[in-house]
Design a protein around this motif. Structure first.
Motif, PDB file in Angstrom:
ATOM      1  N   THR A 170      12.708  11.849  38.618  1.00 47.71           N
ATOM      2  CA  THR A 170      13.443  12.676  37.662  1.00 47.71           C
ATOM      3  C   THR A 170      14.870  12.914  38.141  1.00 47.71           C
ATOM      4  O   THR A 170      15.824  12.879  37.343  1.00 47.71           O
ATOM      5  N   LYS A 171      15.025  13.114  39.439  1.00 48.57           N
ATOM      6  CA  LYS A 171      16.367  13.323  39.998  1.00 48.57           C
ATOM      7  C   LYS A 171      17.230  12.077  39.822  1.00 48.57           C
ATOM      8  O   LYS A 171      18.403  12.175  39.438  1.00 48.57           O
TER       9      LYS A 171
ATOM     10  N   ASP B   7      16.854   9.824  37.534  1.00 47.89           N
ATOM     11  CA  ASP B   7      17.115   9.665  36.101  1.00 47.89           C
ATOM     12  C   ASP B   7      18.105  10.711  35.591  1.00 47.89           C
ATOM     13  O   ASP B   7      18.839  10.466  34.636  1.00 47.89           O
ATOM     14  N   SER B   8      18.143  11.862  36.234  1.00 49.85           N
ATOM     15  CA  SER B   8      19.091  12.903  35.820  1.00 49.85           C
ATOM     16  C   SER B   8      20.527  12.465  36.068  1.00 49.85           C
ATOM     17  O   SER B   8      21.448  12.885  35.357  1.00 49.85           O
ATOM     18  N   ALA B   9      20.712  11.609  37.068  1.00 47.62           N
ATOM     19  CA  ALA B   9      22.058  11.160  37.416  1.00 47.62           C
ATOM     20  C   ALA B   9      22.615  10.166  36.404  1.00 47.62           C
ATOM     21  O   ALA B   9      23.820  10.169  36.122  1.00 47.62           O
ATOM     22  N   ILE B  10      21.742   9.325  35.834  1.00 49.66           N
ATOM     23  CA  ILE B  10      22.257   8.266  34.950  1.00 49.66           C
ATOM     24  C   ILE B  10      21.481   8.109  33.645  1.00 49.66           C
ATOM     25  O   ILE B  10      21.771   7.208  32.852  1.00 49.66           O
ATOM     26  N   GLY B  11      20.490   8.968  33.413  1.00 52.79           N
ATOM     27  CA  GLY B  11      19.682   8.835  32.200  1.00 52.79           C
ATOM     28  C   GLY B  11      19.384  10.169  31.560  1.00 52.79           C
ATOM     29  O   GLY B  11      20.186  11.099  31.624  1.00 52.79           O
ATOM     30  N   ASP B  12      18.203  10.282  30.979  1.00 54.69           N
ATOM     31  CA  ASP B  12      17.806  11.506  30.280  1.00 54.69           C
ATOM     32  C   ASP B  12      17.137  12.526  31.188  1.00 54.69           C
ATOM     33  O   ASP B  12      16.823  13.636  30.752  1.00 54.69           O
ATOM     34  N   GLY B  13      16.872  12.143  32.434  1.00 50.23           N
ATOM     35  CA  GLY B  13      16.256  13.081  33.364  1.00 50.23           C
ATOM     36  C   GLY B  13      14.784  13.319  33.134  1.00 50.23           C
ATOM     37  O   GLY B  13      14.250  14.353  33.560  1.00 50.23           O
ATOM     38  N   ASP B  14      14.106  12.367  32.489  1.00 43.23           N
ATOM     39  CA  ASP B  14      12.689  12.588  32.184  1.00 43.23           C
ATOM     40  C   ASP B  14      11.779  11.444  32.640  1.00 43.23           C
ATOM     41  O   ASP B  14      10.599  11.425  32.302  1.00 43.23           O
ATOM     42  N   HIS B  15      12.305  10.505  33.411  1.00 37.66           N
ATOM     43  CA  HIS B  15      11.492   9.338  33.780  1.00 37.66           C
ATOM     44  C   HIS B  15      10.270   9.741  34.600  1.00 37.66           C
ATOM     45  O   HIS B  15       9.160   9.275  34.336  1.00 37.66           O
TER      46      HIS B  15
ATOM     47  N   THR C 207       8.722  12.682  34.762  1.00 34.62           N
ATOM     48  CA  THR C 207       7.793  13.472  33.950  1.00 34.62           C
ATOM     49  C   THR C 207       7.049  12.590  32.951  1.00 34.62           C
ATOM     50  O   THR C 207       5.825  12.700  32.792  1.00 34.62           O
ATOM     51  N   ASN C 208       7.790  11.724  32.284  1.00 34.44           N
ATOM     52  CA  ASN C 208       7.171  10.845  31.291  1.00 34.44           C
ATOM     53  C   ASN C 208       6.155   9.894  31.925  1.00 34.44           C
ATOM     54  O   ASN C 208       5.047   9.703  31.406  1.00 34.44           O
TER      55      ASN C 208
END
Length: 222
Positions: free
Chosen positions: A36-37, A39-47, A49-50
């Motif tokens: 999640t961290k 993904d938060s840097a370059i995406g939606d921040g939910d990888h 969790t999903n």
């Protein structure tokens, strides 16, 4: 089928395929916050969790079924991921497992060659679904080298555990190589040059997948 070597039996059975899925689910759960961290840097921040939600669903589906063949194991996982994982991860990992399942067919056990072929088919499914290539800063930067390394090692007659280790090393190198890349696909591509300097979360979860294979698939039945 080649003889089993001291490092583990040769072949991927229903049991070892299921163990691989469970091991990956555990690894995703353990690394959920780290993913999640990233993904938060370059995406939606939910990888993280999903993927954690999707893998828990996949494990539950497997526990509630009596898969008679390896293909069914992979298809069950693929369908669970498609239905439970949001964002790009669900369709892409779903395609990976669905295509692996199709390639595995109704086999109760895959030889090393059979698994390498099925894994390659799964990765090609991700390519077709995501329209991405190596160097685009995606999960394929880990998966493509892993599939190639596994196919080459198996073709050379390398022991099964060593072939899996080569695939894991290739996936790790591919994952780490995403750090300096500028993303050309997905949400991260919107950042342009600012996406450089961050490890891709999809490549990271893909490396975990291959890493778990080295820990479980070499213990399949011969």
């Amino acid at each position: 089928m080649r003889e089993a070597d001291p490092g583990g039996h040769v072949g991927v059975s229903v049991e070892s395929a299921s163990a691989w899925v469970r091991a990956w689910a555990d690894a995703i759960a353990t690394n959920k916050q780290a993913l999640t961290k990233l993904d938060s840097a370059i995406g939606d921040g939910d990888h993280g969790t999903n993927m954690d939600r999707g893998m828990k669903a996949a494990v539950d589906k497997l526990a509630g079924s009596a898969a008679a063949d390896v293909g069914t194991v992979f298809k069950t996982v693929g369908m669970a991921l498609v239905s439970k994982v949001g964002g790009a991860g669900g369709p892409l990992y779903g395609s990976l497992f669905m295509q692996m399942g199709s390639a595995a067919g109704g086999e109760s056990e895959l030889s090393p060659e059979g698994f390498a072929t099925a894994f390659e088919a799964g990765v090609n499914g991700v390519v077709a679904r995501g329209k991405a290539a190596r160097g685009d800063k995606t999960m394929l930067d880990a998966l493509l080298p892993a599939a190639e390394a596994l196919k080459e090692a198996v073709g050379q007659g390398t022991s099964w555990p060593d072939a899996l280790r080569r695939a894991e090393e290739a996936a790790r190198e591919g994952m780490e190589a995403t750090i300096p890349l500028v993303a050309r696909k997905g949400r991260a591509s919107y950042l342009g040059e600012r996406s450089a300097g961050h490890q891709d979360p999809g490549a990271t979860s893909s490396h975990l997948l291959v890493e778990c294979a080295t820990e479980t698939l070499a213990k399949g039945s011969s």
